[in-house]
Scaffold this active site. Structure first.
Site, PDB file in Angstrom:
ATOM      1  N   GLU A  64      36.001  14.588  15.441  1.00 19.05           N
ATOM      2  CA  GLU A  64      36.137  13.122  15.443  1.00 19.05           C
ATOM      3  C   GLU A  64      37.440  12.670  14.797  1.00 19.05           C
ATOM      4  O   GLU A  64      37.922  13.303  13.852  1.00 19.05           O
ATOM      5  CB  GLU A  64      34.980  12.513  14.645  1.00 19.05           C
ATOM      6  CG  GLU A  64      33.635  12.826  15.237  1.00 19.05           C
ATOM      7  CD  GLU A  64      32.478  12.520  14.297  1.00 19.05           C
ATOM      8  OE1 GLU A  64      31.432  12.096  14.800  1.00 19.05           O
ATOM      9  OE2 GLU A  64      32.602  12.705  13.085  1.00 19.05           O
ATOM     10  N   ASP A 235      24.205  11.522  11.635  1.00 20.92           N
ATOM     11  CA  ASP A 235      25.487  10.837  11.799  1.00 20.92           C
ATOM     12  C   ASP A 235      26.137  11.112  13.150  1.00 20.92           C
ATOM     13  O   ASP A 235      27.351  11.085  13.275  1.00 20.92           O
ATOM     14  CB  ASP A 235      26.441  11.199  10.640  1.00 20.92           C
ATOM     15  CG  ASP A 235      26.733  12.694  10.564  1.00 20.92           C
ATOM     16  OD1 ASP A 235      26.144  13.454  11.359  1.00 20.92           O
ATOM     17  OD2 ASP A 235      27.554  13.100   9.725  1.00 20.92           O
TER      18      ASP A 235
HETATM   19  P1  NAD Z   1      25.591  21.997   5.224  1.00 22.07           P
HETATM   20  O1  NAD Z   1      25.404  22.707   6.513  1.00 22.07           O
HETATM   21  O2  NAD Z   1      26.462  22.634   4.184  1.00 22.07           O
HETATM   22  O3  NAD Z   1      24.166  21.741   4.536  1.00 22.07           O
HETATM   23  C1  NAD Z   1      23.061  21.282   5.238  1.00 22.07           C
HETATM   24  C2  NAD Z   1      21.800  21.881   4.635  1.00 22.07           C
HETATM   25  O4  NAD Z   1      20.655  21.293   5.296  1.00 22.07           O
HETATM   26  C3  NAD Z   1      21.694  23.403   4.819  1.00 22.07           C
HETATM   27  O5  NAD Z   1      21.562  24.029   3.566  1.00 22.07           O
HETATM   28  C4  NAD Z   1      20.432  23.568   5.685  1.00 22.07           C
HETATM   29  O6  NAD Z   1      19.692  24.739   5.363  1.00 22.07           O
HETATM   30  C5  NAD Z   1      19.654  22.295   5.334  1.00 22.07           C
HETATM   31  N1  NAD Z   1      18.629  21.901   6.297  1.00 22.07           N
HETATM   32  C6  NAD Z   1      18.688  21.924   7.671  1.00 22.07           C
HETATM   33  N2  NAD Z   1      17.527  21.456   8.180  1.00 22.07           N
HETATM   34  C7  NAD Z   1      16.731  21.122   7.123  1.00 22.07           C
HETATM   35  C8  NAD Z   1      15.431  20.577   6.996  1.00 22.07           C
HETATM   36  N3  NAD Z   1      14.703  20.292   8.083  1.00 22.07           N
HETATM   37  N4  NAD Z   1      14.935  20.341   5.747  1.00 22.07           N
HETATM   38  C9  NAD Z   1      15.670  20.621   4.648  1.00 22.07           C
HETATM   39  N5  NAD Z   1      16.906  21.170   4.699  1.00 22.07           N
HETATM   40  C10 NAD Z   1      17.428  21.406   5.926  1.00 22.07           C
HETATM   41  O7  NAD Z   1      26.130  20.542   5.585  1.00 22.07           O
HETATM   42  P2  NAD Z   1      26.791  19.448   4.614  1.00 22.07           P
HETATM   43  O8  NAD Z   1      28.265  19.563   4.626  1.00 22.07           O
HETATM   44  O9  NAD Z   1      26.068  19.428   3.300  1.00 22.07           O
HETATM   45  O10 NAD Z   1      26.435  18.131   5.443  1.00 22.07           O
HETATM   46  C11 NAD Z   1      25.093  17.726   5.608  1.00 22.07           C
HETATM   47  C12 NAD Z   1      25.002  16.642   6.642  1.00 22.07           C
HETATM   48  O11 NAD Z   1      25.658  15.469   6.178  1.00 22.07           O
HETATM   49  C13 NAD Z   1      25.690  17.001   7.961  1.00 22.07           C
HETATM   50  O12 NAD Z   1      24.837  16.596   9.011  1.00 22.07           O
HETATM   51  C14 NAD Z   1      26.951  16.185   7.963  1.00 22.07           C
HETATM   52  O13 NAD Z   1      27.377  15.864   9.270  1.00 22.07           O
HETATM   53  C15 NAD Z   1      26.509  14.976   7.187  1.00 22.07           C
HETATM   54  N6  NAD Z   1      27.587  14.252   6.520  1.00 22.07           N
HETATM   55  C16 NAD Z   1      27.510  12.905   6.521  1.00 22.07           C
HETATM   56  C17 NAD Z   1      28.486  12.166   5.875  1.00 22.07           C
HETATM   57  C18 NAD Z   1      28.382  10.673   5.820  1.00 22.07           C
HETATM   58  O14 NAD Z   1      29.332  10.010   5.429  1.00 22.07           O
HETATM   59  N7  NAD Z   1      27.254  10.108   6.171  1.00 22.07           N
HETATM   60  C19 NAD Z   1      29.560  12.807   5.246  1.00 22.07           C
HETATM   61  C20 NAD Z   1      29.593  14.195   5.236  1.00 22.07           C
HETATM   62  C21 NAD Z   1      28.589  14.914   5.880  1.00 22.07           C
END
Ligand code: NAD
Length: 347
Positions: A64, A235
Site C-alpha cells: 500500500e 485493516d
Molecule cells: P504479527 O504477524 O507479528 O502478529 C500477529 C499475531 O496474531 C501472531 O502472533 C499470530 O499468531 C496471532 N494470531 C493470528 N490469529 C489469531 C487469533 N485468532 N487469535 C489470537 N492470535 C492470533 O503482526 P503484527 O505486525 O503484530 O500486526 C498485527 C495486525 O495489525 C496485522 O493484521 C496488521 O496488518 C495490523 N496493523 C494495523 C495497524 C493499524 O494502524 N491499524 C498498524 C500496524 C499493523
C-alpha cells in the site's frame, strides 16, 4: 567530478539509527511525543489532503501507498501486510516513508518506518484510548502477541494508566516472547490460554491479530458493558476480527470513514451506519465516551496523517543529532537544465 551540492542531500534514517534514536529518547516517551504530534495534526484535520490508501492486493498479501499533504509538506508511506510472512521467518508489516517540501518538490527525509509504524500505531491507539477508555482502566487484554503487541502495551501504560496486561495468542511462542519482552516494563503480565481468560476483568481489549480473512477473535457474549475495544488487526478488505453483533452494540470511532468503510470492521455493516471521526472528538465537535456502560470501539486501520505526524516528529527529533546519514538521492546539477552535462562530467 561534480559533487552534489549540500542542499540536495536527503537525511536518511536507517533501521539502526531509528533504534538508536528510540533508545536515546525512550520507548514510552517517544510514543507519548508522537501521540502529541498526531493529536495536534488531527486537530487541524481540514488542512490536509486526504485519500484512502492505494492498495495492490495479491493472494500473498497487500502493498500500500499512504500519501497526504498539508500544503507545506507532503508525505507518504510504503507499507506491506503479509500475514503468511511470519511462517517464512519474515515480518508481516514492513515500511519506509518519505517527506518532501511542497514548494520545491524536493524530498526532505527518507526513513525506515517498520519500527516507526509500530510506534505510531501504538501512539494512535493510546491517544484514542485516552479519549474513549474508562478513566478507571487498569487492565488491558492483548489478543495477538506479534510484532505490534509490546508497543501497544507500553503505550497504554504510558498514556492510559494500564498497570496489567493479559496476553493471548493462538501461538503460545508469541505470548512467551511478548511476556519476556515486557518482563522489566513495570507492567504486571498475565499469560492466558484462551481469549475468554484474557478479557477477564479487562476494561480495554486490544485485538491485534493477522489473518487474511474474516476472523472472529471476539464473539458478542465475550464483550461486557463499559469496555473500550481497540481493534487494530482488521485493516484490509476481507480481513476483520470482530463478530458483527459487537459492532451493533458499540459506538464506533474511526480515523477516516472513507478508508475505514473499505478496510475496517465496519465492512460488515451497511454503508451509512453511523460512526464518529476521532478528529471531531479531539476538537470537541463530537462526543467521546458518554457513560460507563457504553461500549466504545476504535475501528483502527491506520491513516496517512498518522504517518505524516510520525515523519514530521522524526524530522525534528534527528535535527542536530548523528542519528541519520545524508543520502545522495537527488540529481541536482548547478545548471538545472544541464542534467546531461552533469552526467558527462561524472564520466
Ligand atoms: P504479527 O504477524 O507479528 O502478529 C500477529 C499475531 O496474531 C501472531 O502472533 C499470530 O499468531 C496471532 N494470531 C493470528 N490469529 C489469531 C487469533 N485468532 N487469535 C489470537 N492470535 C492470533 O503482526 P503484527 O505486525 O503484530 O500486526 C498485527 C495486525 O495489525 C496485522 O493484521 C496488521 O496488518 C495490523 N496493523 C494495523 C495497524 C493499524 O494502524 N491499524 C498498524 C500496524 C499493523
Amino acid at each position: 567530478m561534480t559533487q552534489p551540492s549540500e542542499k540536495a542531500l536527503v537525511p536518511f534514517v536507517s533501521v539502526d539509527n531509528m533504534m538508536r534514536l528510540v533508545h536515546h529518547i525512550g520507548v514510552e516517551r517517544m510514543i507519548t511525543q508522537i501521540a502529541a504530534q498526531i493529536e495536534a495534526d488531527f486537530k487541524r484535520w481540514e488542512s490536509f489532503d486526504k485519500t484512502p490508501r492505494i492498495p495492490a492486493h495479491s493472494p500473498h498479501g497487500v502493498i500500500e501507498l499512504m500519501p497526504t499533504s498539508d500544503g507545506e509538506a507532503y508525505g507518504f508511506k510504503y507499507v506491506n501486510g503479509h500475514p503468511k510472512n511470519t511462517s517464512e521467518g519474515l515480518q508481516t508489516v514492513t515500511a519506509f516513508g518519505l517527506l518532501a517540501d511542497v514548494y520545491t518538490g524536493y524530498p526532505t527525509l527518507l526513513t525506515e518506518m517498520t519500527m516507526l509504524t509500530a510506534l505510531r500505531t501504538a501512539a494512535t491507539s493510546a491517544l484514542v484510548g485516552s479519549y474513549l477508555a474508562p478513566k478507571s482502566s487498569r487492565v488491558m487484554a492483548m489478543i495477538g502477541n506479534g510484532a505490534q503487541s509490546e508497543f501497544q502495551c507500553l503505550a497504554f501504560k504510558a498514556m492510559c494508566g494500564i498497570d496489567t496486561v493479559r496476553l493471548y495468542d493462538t501461538d503460545p511462542a508469541a505470548t512467551e516472547k511478548c511476556a519476556g519482552n515486557l518482563k522489566n516494563s513495570g507492567l504486571t503480565v498475565v499469560t492466558c490460554k484462551t481469549p475468554e481468560d484474557a478479557i477477564e476483568g479487562a476494561q480495554i481489549i486490544t485485538t491485534c491479530t493477522a489473518d487474511k480473512k474474516y476472523a472472529t477473535i471476539l464473539t458478542d457474549n465475550m464483550v461486557g458493558p463499559g469496555v473500550h475495544i481497540n481493534a487494530i488487526g482488521g485493516d484490509c478488505p476481507g480481513k476483520t476480527e470482530l463478530h458483527r453483533d459487537i459492532l451493533l452494540r458499540s459506538d464506533i470511532f474511526v480515523e477516516y470513514p472513507e478508508q475505514t468503510r473499505i478496510e475496517g470492521e465496519i465492512q460488515a455493516l451497511v454503508d451509512d451506519h453511523p460512526v464518529t471521526e476521532m478528529w471531531q472528538v479531539m476538537t470537541g465537535q463530537a462526543e467521546g465516551r458518554r457513560d460507563d456502560r457504553q461500549i466504545t470501539l476504535f475501528d483502527s486501520v491506520g491513516f496517512a496523517i498518522e504517518d505524516f505526524s510520525a515523519l514530521r516528529y522524526i524530522q525534528s527529533a534527528i535535527e542536530g543529532t548523528g542519528f541519520f546519514e545524508p543520502l545522495d538521492m537527488l540529481a541536482d546539477p548547478d545548471n538545472p537544465r544541464d542534467l546531461f552535462g552533469m552526467l558527462m562530467r561524472a564520466g
